[in-house]
Design a protein around this motif. Structure first.
Motif, PDB file in Angstrom:
ATOM      1  N   THR A  51      -4.153   0.022  -0.137  1.00 25.88           N
ATOM      2  CA  THR A  51      -5.585   0.447  -1.064  1.00 25.88           C
ATOM      3  C   THR A  51      -6.473   1.293   0.210  1.00 25.88           C
ATOM      4  O   THR A  51      -7.440   1.728  -0.191  1.00 25.88           O
ATOM      5  CB  THR A  51      -6.135  -0.682  -1.369  1.00 25.88           C
ATOM      6  OG1 THR A  51      -6.627  -1.510  -0.096  1.00 25.88           O
ATOM      7  CG2 THR A  51      -5.616  -1.460  -2.326  1.00 25.88           C
ATOM      8  N   SER A  52      -5.785   1.545   1.184  1.00 26.34           N
ATOM      9  CA  SER A  52      -6.514   2.480   2.483  1.00 26.34           C
ATOM     10  C   SER A  52      -5.422   2.872   3.403  1.00 26.34           C
ATOM     11  O   SER A  52      -4.412   2.314   3.391  1.00 26.34           O
ATOM     12  CB  SER A  52      -7.490   1.449   2.933  1.00 26.34           C
ATOM     13  OG  SER A  52      -6.964   0.272   3.876  1.00 26.34           O
ATOM     14  N   GLU A  56      -8.348   5.072   8.955  1.00 27.59           N
ATOM     15  CA  GLU A  56      -8.911   6.202   8.526  1.00 27.59           C
ATOM     16  C   GLU A  56      -9.839   6.778   9.364  1.00 27.59           C
ATOM     17  O   GLU A  56     -10.832   6.024  10.045  1.00 27.59           O
ATOM     18  CB  GLU A  56      -9.638   6.172   7.126  1.00 27.59           C
ATOM     19  CG  GLU A  56     -10.220   7.419   6.610  1.00 27.59           C
ATOM     20  CD  GLU A  56     -10.850   7.026   5.232  1.00 27.59           C
ATOM     21  OE1 GLU A  56     -11.952   7.711   4.791  1.00 27.59           O
ATOM     22  OE2 GLU A  56     -10.365   6.601   4.543  1.00 27.59           O
ATOM     23  N   ARG A  59     -13.055  11.418   5.934  1.00 28.93           N
ATOM     24  CA  ARG A  59     -12.788  11.836   4.667  1.00 28.93           C
ATOM     25  C   ARG A  59     -13.711  12.725   4.402  1.00 28.93           C
ATOM     26  O   ARG A  59     -15.014  12.666   4.705  1.00 28.93           O
ATOM     27  CB  ARG A  59     -13.087  10.360   3.870  1.00 28.93           C
ATOM     28  CG  ARG A  59     -12.848  10.377   2.501  1.00 28.93           C
ATOM     29  CD  ARG A  59     -13.173   9.256   1.604  1.00 28.93           C
ATOM     30  NE  ARG A  59     -12.152   8.239   1.790  1.00 28.93           N
ATOM     31  CZ  ARG A  59     -11.948   7.357   1.066  1.00 28.93           C
ATOM     32  NH1 ARG A  59     -12.884   7.046   0.065  1.00 28.93           N
ATOM     33  NH2 ARG A  59     -11.120   6.209   1.566  1.00 28.93           N
ATOM     34  N   VAL A  95      -7.736  11.193  -2.618  1.00 28.48           N
ATOM     35  CA  VAL A  95      -8.762  10.077  -3.118  1.00 28.48           C
ATOM     36  C   VAL A  95      -9.445  10.490  -4.303  1.00 28.48           C
ATOM     37  O   VAL A  95      -9.877  11.771  -4.257  1.00 28.48           O
ATOM     38  CB  VAL A  95     -10.044   9.874  -1.857  1.00 28.48           C
ATOM     39  CG1 VAL A  95     -11.076   8.907  -2.257  1.00 28.48           C
ATOM     40  CG2 VAL A  95      -9.425   9.957  -0.322  1.00 28.48           C
ATOM     41  N   ASP A 100     -11.092   5.773  -4.644  1.00 25.41           N
ATOM     42  CA  ASP A 100      -9.701   4.904  -4.412  1.00 25.41           C
ATOM     43  C   ASP A 100      -8.929   6.142  -3.998  1.00 25.41           C
ATOM     44  O   ASP A 100      -8.787   7.370  -4.369  1.00 25.41           O
ATOM     45  CB  ASP A 100      -9.341   4.397  -5.815  1.00 25.41           C
ATOM     46  CG  ASP A 100     -10.046   3.498  -6.074  1.00 25.41           C
ATOM     47  OD1 ASP A 100     -10.923   2.494  -5.152  1.00 25.41           O
ATOM     48  OD2 ASP A 100     -10.347   3.004  -7.453  1.00 25.41           O
ATOM     49  N   ILE A 101      -7.877   5.439  -2.900  1.00 30.45           N
ATOM     50  CA  ILE A 101      -6.808   6.361  -2.786  1.00 30.45           C
ATOM     51  C   ILE A 101      -5.546   6.286  -3.345  1.00 30.45           C
ATOM     52  O   ILE A 101      -5.319   5.262  -4.051  1.00 30.45           O
ATOM     53  CB  ILE A 101      -6.298   5.786  -0.967  1.00 30.45           C
ATOM     54  CG1 ILE A 101      -7.368   6.020  -0.049  1.00 30.45           C
ATOM     55  CG2 ILE A 101      -4.939   6.260  -0.625  1.00 30.45           C
ATOM     56  CD1 ILE A 101      -7.248   5.594   1.303  1.00 30.45           C
TER      57      ILE A 101
END
Length: 126
Positions: A51-52, A56, A59, A95, A100-101
């Motif tokens: 979910t990620s 990261e 973004r 994204v 959400d990715i």
């Protein structure tokens, strides 16, 4: 080994949007990370249950998107000169408008220096 994967959470959204249960969230951003390689420097296979990104670091809104043909959408994102200086970029994600990715791509680490911009393309193909 596949170094790109559509995430299960994105597949579920696609099914729910097609049925009319939810509006379809569009791809709006690209995320950049440094967690796409093993300790030995090899690209790791992304997990479709993720979910990620693993780590990261940035973004930002997409630069652009375009059809390459009747079955492929190209999404483009750029890391500017003053962004992520000194980072070793090795993972990207698209994204959606919900935050959400929807997909992850991993690759060998690319050192980000201050005197260059780095532009990345992700191709969404059916």
């Amino acid at each position: 080994m596949a170094n790109a994967v559509i995430l299960n959470q994105a597949k579920l959204k696609l099914l729910r949007a097609r049925s009319g249960d939810i509006p379809f969230p569009i791809v709006t951003h690209m995320a950049f990370g440094t967690g796409g390689v093993s300790a030995g420097g090899e690209a790791i296979e992304p997990n479709e249950n993720a979910t990620s990104l693993v780590h990261e670091v940035l973004r930002k809104a997409l630069d652009s998107h375009s059809f390459d043909n009747n079955k492929t959408m190209k999404y483009t994102g750029t890391i500017r000169n003053n962004e992520c200086v000194g980072e070793k970029i090795s993972e990207l994600a698209l994204v959606d408008s919900d935050g959400d990715i929807v997909c992850i791509k991993t690759f060998s680490a690319k050192q980000k220096d201050a005197d260059i911009e780095m532009t990345f393309d992700i191709y969404d193909t059916f």
